[in-house]
Design a protein around this motif. Structure first.
Motif, PDB file in Angstrom:
ATOM      1  N   MET A  39     -15.583  12.167  -9.510  1.00  0.00           N
ATOM      2  CA  MET A  39     -14.587  11.874 -10.530  1.00  0.00           C
ATOM      3  C   MET A  39     -15.192  11.035 -11.650  1.00  0.00           C
ATOM      4  N   ASN A  40     -14.694  11.211 -12.844  1.00  0.00           N
ATOM      5  CA  ASN A  40     -15.162  10.431 -13.985  1.00  0.00           C
ATOM      6  C   ASN A  40     -14.223   9.288 -14.319  1.00  0.00           C
ATOM      7  N   GLU A  41     -13.092   9.190 -13.615  1.00  0.00           N
ATOM      8  CA  GLU A  41     -12.126   8.141 -13.879  1.00  0.00           C
ATOM      9  C   GLU A  41     -12.428   6.919 -13.021  1.00  0.00           C
ATOM     10  N   ASP A  42     -11.915   5.768 -13.471  1.00  0.00           N
ATOM     11  CA  ASP A  42     -12.119   4.520 -12.733  1.00  0.00           C
ATOM     12  C   ASP A  42     -11.030   4.278 -11.709  1.00  0.00           C
ATOM     13  N   THR A  43      -9.930   5.029 -11.794  1.00  0.00           N
ATOM     14  CA  THR A  43      -8.825   4.860 -10.860  1.00  0.00           C
ATOM     15  C   THR A  43      -8.361   6.215 -10.347  1.00  0.00           C
ATOM     16  N   ILE A  44      -7.627   6.191  -9.242  1.00  0.00           N
ATOM     17  CA  ILE A  44      -7.016   7.409  -8.712  1.00  0.00           C
ATOM     18  C   ILE A  44      -5.504   7.222  -8.683  1.00  0.00           C
ATOM     19  N   ARG A  45      -4.795   8.267  -9.056  1.00  0.00           N
ATOM     20  CA  ARG A  45      -3.332   8.244  -9.029  1.00  0.00           C
ATOM     21  C   ARG A  45      -2.879   8.663  -7.633  1.00  0.00           C
ATOM     22  N   ALA A  46      -2.217   7.773  -6.941  1.00  0.00           N
ATOM     23  CA  ALA A  46      -1.955   7.960  -5.515  1.00  0.00           C
ATOM     24  C   ALA A  46      -0.468   7.854  -5.183  1.00  0.00           C
ATOM     25  N   PHE A  47      -0.130   8.427  -4.035  1.00  0.00           N
ATOM     26  CA  PHE A  47       1.218   8.348  -3.473  1.00  0.00           C
ATOM     27  C   PHE A  47       1.048   7.991  -2.009  1.00  0.00           C
ATOM     28  N   PHE A  48       2.014   7.229  -1.461  1.00  0.00           N
ATOM     29  CA  PHE A  48       1.875   6.702  -0.099  1.00  0.00           C
ATOM     30  C   PHE A  48       3.098   7.052   0.742  1.00  0.00           C
ATOM     31  N   ILE A  49       2.858   7.446   2.002  1.00  0.00           N
ATOM     32  CA  ILE A  49       3.931   7.731   2.953  1.00  0.00           C
ATOM     33  C   ILE A  49       3.661   6.970   4.244  1.00  0.00           C
ATOM     34  N   GLY A  50       4.659   6.239   4.749  1.00  0.00           N
ATOM     35  CA  GLY A  50       4.500   5.524   6.008  1.00  0.00           C
ATOM     36  C   GLY A  50       5.707   4.676   6.336  1.00  0.00           C
ATOM     37  N   CYS A  51       5.758   4.151   7.574  1.00  0.00           N
ATOM     38  CA  CYS A  51       6.935   3.358   7.966  1.00  0.00           C
ATOM     39  C   CYS A  51       6.683   2.410   9.144  1.00  0.00           C
ATOM     40  N   VAL A  52       5.411   2.170   9.515  1.00  0.00           N
ATOM     41  CA  VAL A  52       5.136   1.297  10.658  1.00  0.00           C
ATOM     42  C   VAL A  52       4.146   0.199  10.248  1.00  0.00           C
ATOM     43  N   LYS A  53       3.728  -0.608  11.220  1.00  0.00           N
ATOM     44  CA  LYS A  53       2.871  -1.751  10.910  1.00  0.00           C
ATOM     45  C   LYS A  53       1.555  -1.318  10.274  1.00  0.00           C
ATOM     46  N   SER A  54       0.945  -0.251  10.767  1.00  0.00           N
ATOM     47  CA  SER A  54      -0.301   0.209  10.155  1.00  0.00           C
ATOM     48  C   SER A  54      -0.055   0.659   8.716  1.00  0.00           C
ATOM     49  N   SER A  55       1.116   1.206   8.439  1.00  0.00           N
ATOM     50  CA  SER A  55       1.476   1.592   7.078  1.00  0.00           C
ATOM     51  C   SER A  55       1.499   0.360   6.176  1.00  0.00           C
ATOM     52  N   ASP A  56       2.089  -0.722   6.678  1.00  0.00           N
ATOM     53  CA  ASP A  56       2.215  -1.941   5.885  1.00  0.00           C
ATOM     54  C   ASP A  56       0.847  -2.513   5.531  1.00  0.00           C
ATOM     55  N   VAL A  57      -0.057  -2.529   6.520  1.00  0.00           N
ATOM     56  CA  VAL A  57      -1.415  -3.036   6.263  1.00  0.00           C
ATOM     57  C   VAL A  57      -2.141  -2.142   5.265  1.00  0.00           C
ATOM     58  N   ALA A  58      -1.995  -0.823   5.425  1.00  0.00           N
ATOM     59  CA  ALA A  58      -2.643   0.112   4.508  1.00  0.00           C
ATOM     60  C   ALA A  58      -2.078  -0.008   3.095  1.00  0.00           C
ATOM     61  N   LEU A  59      -0.762  -0.110   2.992  1.00  0.00           N
ATOM     62  CA  LEU A  59      -0.139  -0.230   1.673  1.00  0.00           C
ATOM     63  C   LEU A  59      -0.578  -1.510   0.975  1.00  0.00           C
ATOM     64  N   GLU A  60      -0.640  -2.605   1.714  1.00  0.00           N
ATOM     65  CA  GLU A  60      -1.111  -3.865   1.142  1.00  0.00           C
ATOM     66  C   GLU A  60      -2.532  -3.708   0.596  1.00  0.00           C
ATOM     67  N   THR A  61      -3.383  -3.003   1.335  1.00  0.00           N
ATOM     68  CA  THR A  61      -4.767  -2.789   0.915  1.00  0.00           C
ATOM     69  C   THR A  61      -4.839  -1.959  -0.364  1.00  0.00           C
ATOM     70  N   LEU A  62      -4.060  -0.897  -0.430  1.00  0.00           N
ATOM     71  CA  LEU A  62      -4.089  -0.011  -1.600  1.00  0.00           C
ATOM     72  C   LEU A  62      -3.511  -0.693  -2.832  1.00  0.00           C
ATOM     73  N   ILE A  63      -2.444  -1.473  -2.667  1.00  0.00           N
ATOM     74  CA  ILE A  63      -1.852  -2.188  -3.795  1.00  0.00           C
ATOM     75  C   ILE A  63      -2.850  -3.180  -4.376  1.00  0.00           C
ATOM     76  N   ALA A  64      -3.636  -3.806  -3.509  1.00  0.00           N
ATOM     77  CA  ALA A  64      -4.594  -4.821  -3.960  1.00  0.00           C
ATOM     78  C   ALA A  64      -5.848  -4.222  -4.593  1.00  0.00           C
ATOM     79  N   ASP A  65      -6.064  -2.925  -4.431  1.00  0.00           N
ATOM     80  CA  ASP A  65      -7.288  -2.284  -4.921  1.00  0.00           C
ATOM     81  C   ASP A  65      -7.097  -1.853  -6.375  1.00  0.00           C
ATOM     82  N   PRO A  66      -7.863  -2.418  -7.311  1.00  0.00           N
ATOM     83  CA  PRO A  66      -7.702  -2.058  -8.731  1.00  0.00           C
ATOM     84  C   PRO A  66      -8.065  -0.603  -9.031  1.00  0.00           C
TER      85      PRO A  66
END
Length: 300
Positions: free
Chosen positions: A1-28
Motif C-alpha cells: 500500500m502507498n497510504e499511511d493508514t488503513i480504513r478499517a471496520f471492527f466486529i466483536g463483543c467479548v473481552k478479546s474484542s475489547d483488547v483488540a479494539l483498544e489496540t486498533l484505536i490507539a494505532d495511528p
C-alpha cells in the motif's frame, strides 16, 4: 500500500474484542470507520460492551440486533472500508460481507491452527489437558477458522492454568500481534500462509451436559474440567439431591484413597474442603457455590 493508514471496520463483543479494539484505536495507522457489536449476550460468558470505548473515540457503533444482516455489505462500502477485523464473534461472516474489504478480513482464533478449529478453544484445551495452544490471526474465508495464517504465537499451558489465566495469556499476546499485522498491511509486506488442510481438526460445540461432573471420572479429568470452566465461564457442576452445585476450584487429593470406596462418596468433610472419591483417586473441593454442608460418608 502507498497510504499511511488503513480504513478499517471492527466486529466483536467479548473481552478479546475489547483488547483488540483498544489496540486498533490507539494505532495511528488505523482509521476506524465503524464497529458492529451486541447490546448484550446470554451466549457469551465473557461478553463485554465495547460500544463505550468506540464512542469515546468517536467511532460509529452499530448493533447486530438492530441491523438487517443484508445491510452490512452496503454499510462497509459506504464507509469505504479496506480491511475488517472480526475478533470475538461466534457467528460466521457471510461471503457477500467478506467480499467487500479489498485487503480482506482479519479473524482470530486462540488455538494452534490448522488444528483445533471450531468452538470453545480455550475450554477444550484445558479440559483435554493440552500443554500448548496459540493465539492465531488469519485472513477469513468462507470456512470456519480455515483461512491463511497472518500471525501465530505459541502459548504454554501450565498445570496450574485455568480459564482465567489462560485467557489472560491470550489477551497479553493480542496487542503485539495486531500492531504487527497493521504495520505489515500498511507497508505492503503482509504474508498470509495457507493452512495445511491435512492437519485440520475441529472441536464441536459444547452443551450443558459437557459441564456436568461424573464422579466415575478420574480425579485428573474432574480437575481439568473444573479449571476449563472456571470464571469467566459458567463453571463445572455436579448434582446434589435436587440441586446443581457449581465447582469453581478443586485439587487432586494426594492422601491415601480407599480402593473399596465408591465414586461420589465423601471421604472427608474437614475444614480444608470435602474430599470426594473419584473413579480413580479423589478430589478435594476448594470453592463451590450453593453447596449445603456435607458429612463423611455422604454420597454425591
Amino acid at each position: 500500500m502507498n497510504e499511511d493508514t488503513i480504513r478499517a471496520f471492527f466486529i466483536g463483543c467479548v473481552k478479546s474484542s475489547d483488547v483488540a479494539l483498544e489496540t486498533l484505536i490507539a494505532d495511528p495507522k488505523v482509521d476506524l470507520r465503524g464497529v458492529l457489536t451486541l447490546r448484550g449476550s446470554k451466549f457469551n460468558a465473557d461478553f463485554v460492551n465495547i460500544a463505550g470505548r468506540a464512542e469515546a473515540a468517536r467511532v460509529p457503533v452499530h448493533y447486530a440486533e438492530e441491523l438487517d444482516k443484508t445491510a452490512l455489505p452496503d454499510l462497509l462500502r459506504e464507509a469505504d472500508v479496506q480491511v475488517m477485523f472480526v475478533i470475538g464473534w461466534s457467528k460466521l461472516i457471510s461471503q457477500d460481507v467478506l467480499d467487500v474489504p479489498a485487503i480482506g478480513t482479519v479473524g482470530f482464533h486462540p488455538a494452534e491452527l490448522p488444528a483445533n478449529r471450531g468452538r470453545h478453544p480455550l475450554i477444550w484445551a484445558l479440559a483435554l489437558d493440552l500443554k500448548q495452544t496459540s493465539s492465531t490471526f488469519f485472513l477469513m474465508d468462507e470456512g470456519a477458522d480455515s483461512g491463511p495464517i497472518l500471525s501465530q504465537v505459541p502459548l504454554a499451558i501450565s498445570s496450574d492454568d485455568d480459564a482465567a489465566s489462560l485467557y489472560k495469556k491470550v489477551l497479553n499476546a493480542v496487542p503485539g500481534q495486531l500492531r504487527t499485522i497493521v504495520t505489515d498491511i500498511v507497508s505492503g509486506t503482509l504474508d498470509p500462509q495457507p493452512q495445511d488442510e491435512t492437519k485440520a481438526t475441529y472441536w464441536r460445540k459444547r452443551g450443558p451436559a459437557d459441564g456436568l461432573i461424573d464422579w466415575r471420572m478420574p480425579a485428573s479429568s474432574i480437575r481439568n474440567l473444573v479449571r476449563a470452566l472456571a470464571r469467566p465461564y459458567s463453571g463445572a457442576e455436579f448434582q446434589l439431591g435436587e440441586n446443581h452445585v457449581k465447582l469453581w476450584r478443586c485439587a487432586e487429593f494426594d492422601g491415601e484413597v480407599p480402593k473399596n470406596a465408591e465414586p461420589g462418596k465423601v471421604l472427608d468433610a474437614g475444614p480444608d474442603g470435602p474430599v470426594i472419591k473419584a473413579g480413580i483417586g479423589a478430589v478435594r473441593l476448594i470453592e463451590t457455590s450453593d453447596m449445603p454442608s456435607l458429612n463423611e460418608g455422604n454420597y454425591l
